[in-house]
Scaffold this active site. Structure first.
Site, mmCIF file in Angstrom:
data_model
loop_
_atom_site.group_PDB
_atom_site.id
_atom_site.type_symbol
_atom_site.label_atom_id
_atom_site.label_comp_id
_atom_site.label_asym_id
_atom_site.label_seq_id
_atom_site.Cartn_x
_atom_site.Cartn_y
_atom_site.Cartn_z
ATOM 1 N N THR A 55 21.079 15.478 1.545
ATOM 2 C CA THR A 55 21.134 14.164 0.904
ATOM 3 C C THR A 55 22.253 13.338 1.531
ATOM 4 O O THR A 55 23.284 13.901 1.932
ATOM 5 C CB THR A 55 21.355 14.343 -0.611
ATOM 6 O OG1 THR A 55 20.250 15.105 -1.116
ATOM 7 C CG2 THR A 55 21.415 13.020 -1.340
ATOM 8 N N VAL A 79 37.746 25.013 -10.332
ATOM 9 C CA VAL A 79 36.800 25.803 -11.140
ATOM 10 C C VAL A 79 36.983 27.313 -10.993
ATOM 11 O O VAL A 79 36.404 28.089 -11.749
ATOM 12 C CB VAL A 79 35.309 25.465 -10.827
ATOM 13 C CG1 VAL A 79 34.946 24.084 -11.328
ATOM 14 C CG2 VAL A 79 34.981 25.646 -9.358
ATOM 15 N N GLY A 86 30.515 30.806 -18.545
ATOM 16 C CA GLY A 86 31.248 31.321 -19.717
ATOM 17 C C GLY A 86 31.562 30.184 -20.676
ATOM 18 O O GLY A 86 31.409 30.311 -21.898
ATOM 19 N N ARG A 137 29.022 16.097 8.522
ATOM 20 C CA ARG A 137 27.577 16.213 8.377
ATOM 21 C C ARG A 137 26.902 15.252 9.345
ATOM 22 O O ARG A 137 27.494 14.278 9.801
ATOM 23 C CB ARG A 137 27.154 15.944 6.933
ATOM 24 C CG ARG A 137 27.549 17.101 6.045
ATOM 25 C CD ARG A 137 26.989 16.971 4.650
ATOM 26 N NE ARG A 137 27.935 16.378 3.734
ATOM 27 C CZ ARG A 137 27.860 16.476 2.411
ATOM 28 N NH1 ARG A 137 26.887 17.161 1.863
ATOM 29 N NH2 ARG A 137 28.750 15.907 1.621
ATOM 30 N N LYS A 184 25.984 30.576 -2.944
ATOM 31 C CA LYS A 184 25.032 29.812 -3.762
ATOM 32 C C LYS A 184 23.918 30.713 -4.288
ATOM 33 O O LYS A 184 23.409 30.503 -5.388
ATOM 34 C CB LYS A 184 24.441 28.671 -2.941
ATOM 35 C CG LYS A 184 25.425 27.534 -2.650
ATOM 36 C CD LYS A 184 25.630 26.656 -3.871
ATOM 37 C CE LYS A 184 26.449 25.420 -3.535
ATOM 38 N NZ LYS A 184 26.664 24.546 -4.695
ATOM 39 N N PHE A 231 30.815 13.275 -3.234
ATOM 40 C CA PHE A 231 29.748 12.331 -2.867
ATOM 41 C C PHE A 231 28.689 12.264 -3.980
ATOM 42 O O PHE A 231 28.493 11.215 -4.612
ATOM 43 C CB PHE A 231 29.171 12.778 -1.516
ATOM 44 C CG PHE A 231 27.815 12.233 -1.184
ATOM 45 C CD1 PHE A 231 27.518 10.883 -1.319
ATOM 46 C CD2 PHE A 231 26.816 13.092 -0.707
ATOM 47 C CE1 PHE A 231 26.248 10.396 -1.010
ATOM 48 C CE2 PHE A 231 25.560 12.611 -0.384
ATOM 49 C CZ PHE A 231 25.271 11.269 -0.546
ATOM 50 N N ASN A 261 39.170 19.190 -7.928
ATOM 51 C CA ASN A 261 40.487 19.531 -7.358
ATOM 52 C C ASN A 261 40.732 18.756 -6.045
ATOM 53 O O ASN A 261 41.686 19.039 -5.338
ATOM 54 C CB ASN A 261 40.620 21.045 -7.124
ATOM 55 C CG ASN A 261 39.697 21.547 -6.029
ATOM 56 O OD1 ASN A 261 38.811 20.811 -5.573
ATOM 57 N ND2 ASN A 261 39.880 22.772 -5.590
ATOM 58 N N TYR A 269 28.717 30.170 2.155
ATOM 59 C CA TYR A 269 28.043 29.122 1.383
ATOM 60 C C TYR A 269 26.681 29.610 0.893
ATOM 61 O O TYR A 269 26.395 29.560 -0.301
ATOM 62 C CB TYR A 269 27.890 27.888 2.268
ATOM 63 C CG TYR A 269 27.304 26.674 1.582
ATOM 64 C CD1 TYR A 269 28.040 25.962 0.633
ATOM 65 C CD2 TYR A 269 26.025 26.214 1.900
ATOM 66 C CE1 TYR A 269 27.511 24.833 0.011
ATOM 67 C CE2 TYR A 269 25.491 25.091 1.288
ATOM 68 C CZ TYR A 269 26.236 24.398 0.347
ATOM 69 O OH TYR A 269 25.707 23.274 -0.263
ATOM 70 N N ILE A 316 38.446 27.169 -17.805
ATOM 71 C CA ILE A 316 38.839 25.950 -18.509
ATOM 72 C C ILE A 316 38.061 25.897 -19.812
ATOM 73 O O ILE A 316 36.945 26.425 -19.902
ATOM 74 C CB ILE A 316 38.573 24.680 -17.670
ATOM 75 C CG1 ILE A 316 39.165 23.449 -18.358
ATOM 76 C CG2 ILE A 316 37.092 24.483 -17.387
ATOM 77 C CD1 ILE A 316 39.440 22.291 -17.430
#
Ligand code: NAD
Ligand code: UDP
Length: 325
Positions: A178, A62, A105, A189, A152, A16, A37, A148, A66
């Protein structure tokens, strides 16, 4: 006119927020790499960008390292809605923590500036209201939201440790709820749920009595804030709250959605999920003073645009990303 085009990586770029960010960066002429992904999004969000000469899509998780030569990174990859991040909590934690290590990294190796999309959830069930960046929060470390919230929080820790230890050029933003076009219609949501329910003539599901509050920011305002932070003063790394300080109960939100959709749906009350914060509102004085940023779009106007979007999409083209019916 802008003269220096940058190579910019947006992780979670098909989501989003990420897709709106990609739009703006592509429009400005930057060379944009969208990495995703598709855990909680669909290609339709970025289909209009495919084929543009300054846009590239990389399907990647992630959690795995990469290497890409870029100048800036927006690290947006992470499931964001409670049903999505609770579907596979171990994966959520890995995405936040291992993902942050991999992206930091990379930033260290190629000397890129890197922005972390953190969240108001780092404040947990806040005992301070409204929340300032100086508040350390009140978070349950072992509950159903912890994957979560704590993920975070750990990511913020990593960003600040790479900043102090390795001199990585970091930025940290704390995003408050948001909403807007391209939210997944089945992400669970509150804004997407209420609109999809109202447009479909289904019951509006309020969890608990509806007295809990949230502050809702329209996506265009938020994207201005995110880009303002990335391009803001060199010595301002954050964390900075980005959100709309207008505060509404879920009952008020439901009534506004019913009014704006002209819907005859009725409100039903379902059990309140565990650890659901009872109040949330950003103090945005820091963003105002450092970034000269504040939101402009009212909830009523933002909801009208979001309703228009949900009325325009064909729900049969969407599946629940994390299982279920
Ligand atoms: P979203 O679910 O629409 O987007 C997240 C994107 O990340 C999706 O495209 C998803 O497929 C991708 N993703 C998830 N795990 C990944 C992984 N392991 N590797 C690669 N890609 C992965 O959610 P959003 O609302 O756009 O949120 C974007 C970011 O902003 C998230 O980090 C979220 O925590 C943060 N945020 C959002 C809000 C909000 O209200 N929208 C509030 C606070 C923080
Ligand atoms: N909520 C609700 N009905 C719904 C979905 C959510 O009443 O169909 C409530 C939820 O309990 C919470 C608020 O709306 O108090 C915001 O929920 P959301 O999942 O959008 O975001 P978050 O809790 O992460 O702020």
């Amino acid at each position: 006119m802008q003269t220096s085009f940058k190579r910019i990586l947006v992780t979670g770029g098909a989501g989003f927020l990420g897709s709106h960010l990609c739009d703006r960066l592509v429009e400005q002429g930057h060379d944009v790499v969208c990495l995703d992904n598709f855990y909680t999004s669909q290609k339709s969000n970025i289909a209009h960008l495919l084929g543009k000469s300054n846009f590239e899509l990389v399907r990647h998780d992630v959690v795995h390292p990469i290497f890409l030569e870029v100048d800036e990174i927006y690290n947006m990859a992470c499931p964001a809605s409670p049903p999505h991040y609770q579907y596979n909590p171990v994966k959520t934690m890995k995405t936040s923590v291992v993902g942050a290590i991999n992206i930091l990294g990379l930033a260290k190796r190629v000397r890129a500036k890197v922005l972390q999309a953190s969240t108001s959830e780092v404040y947990g069930e806040p005992q301070e209201h409204p929340q300032t960046e100086a508040y350390w929060g009140n978070v349950n470390p072992i509950g159903i939201r912890s994957c979560y919230d704590e993920g975070k929080r750990a990511a913020e820790t990593l960003f600040f440790d790479y900043y102090r230890q390795n001199k990585v050029n970091v930025r940290v933003i704390r995003i408050f709820n948001t909403y807007g076009p391209r939210m997944h219609p089945y992400d669970g949501r509150v804004v997407s749920n209420f609109i999809v329910q109202a447009l479909g003539g289904k019951d509006i599901t309020i969890y608990g009595d509806g007295s809990q509050t949230r502050s809702f920011c329209y996506v265009d305002d938020l994207i201005n804030g995110i880009m303002g932070m990335m391009n803001g003063p060199d010595d301002f790394v954050g964390p900075v709250n980005l959100g709309n300080p207008g505060e509404f109960t879920m009952l008020e939100l439901a009534q506004l959605v019913l009014e704006l959709t002209n819907s005859k749906s009725k409100i039903v009350h379902l059990p309140r999920p565990a650890d659901d914060p009872s109040q949330r509102r950003p103090n945005i004085e820091l963003a105002k003073s450092k970034l000269n940023w504040e939101p402009k779009v009212s909830l009523r106007d933002g909801l009208k645009k979001t309703i228009e979007y949900f009325a325009s999409i064909d729900l049969r083209n969407y599946r629940k990303p994390t299982g279920g019916k």
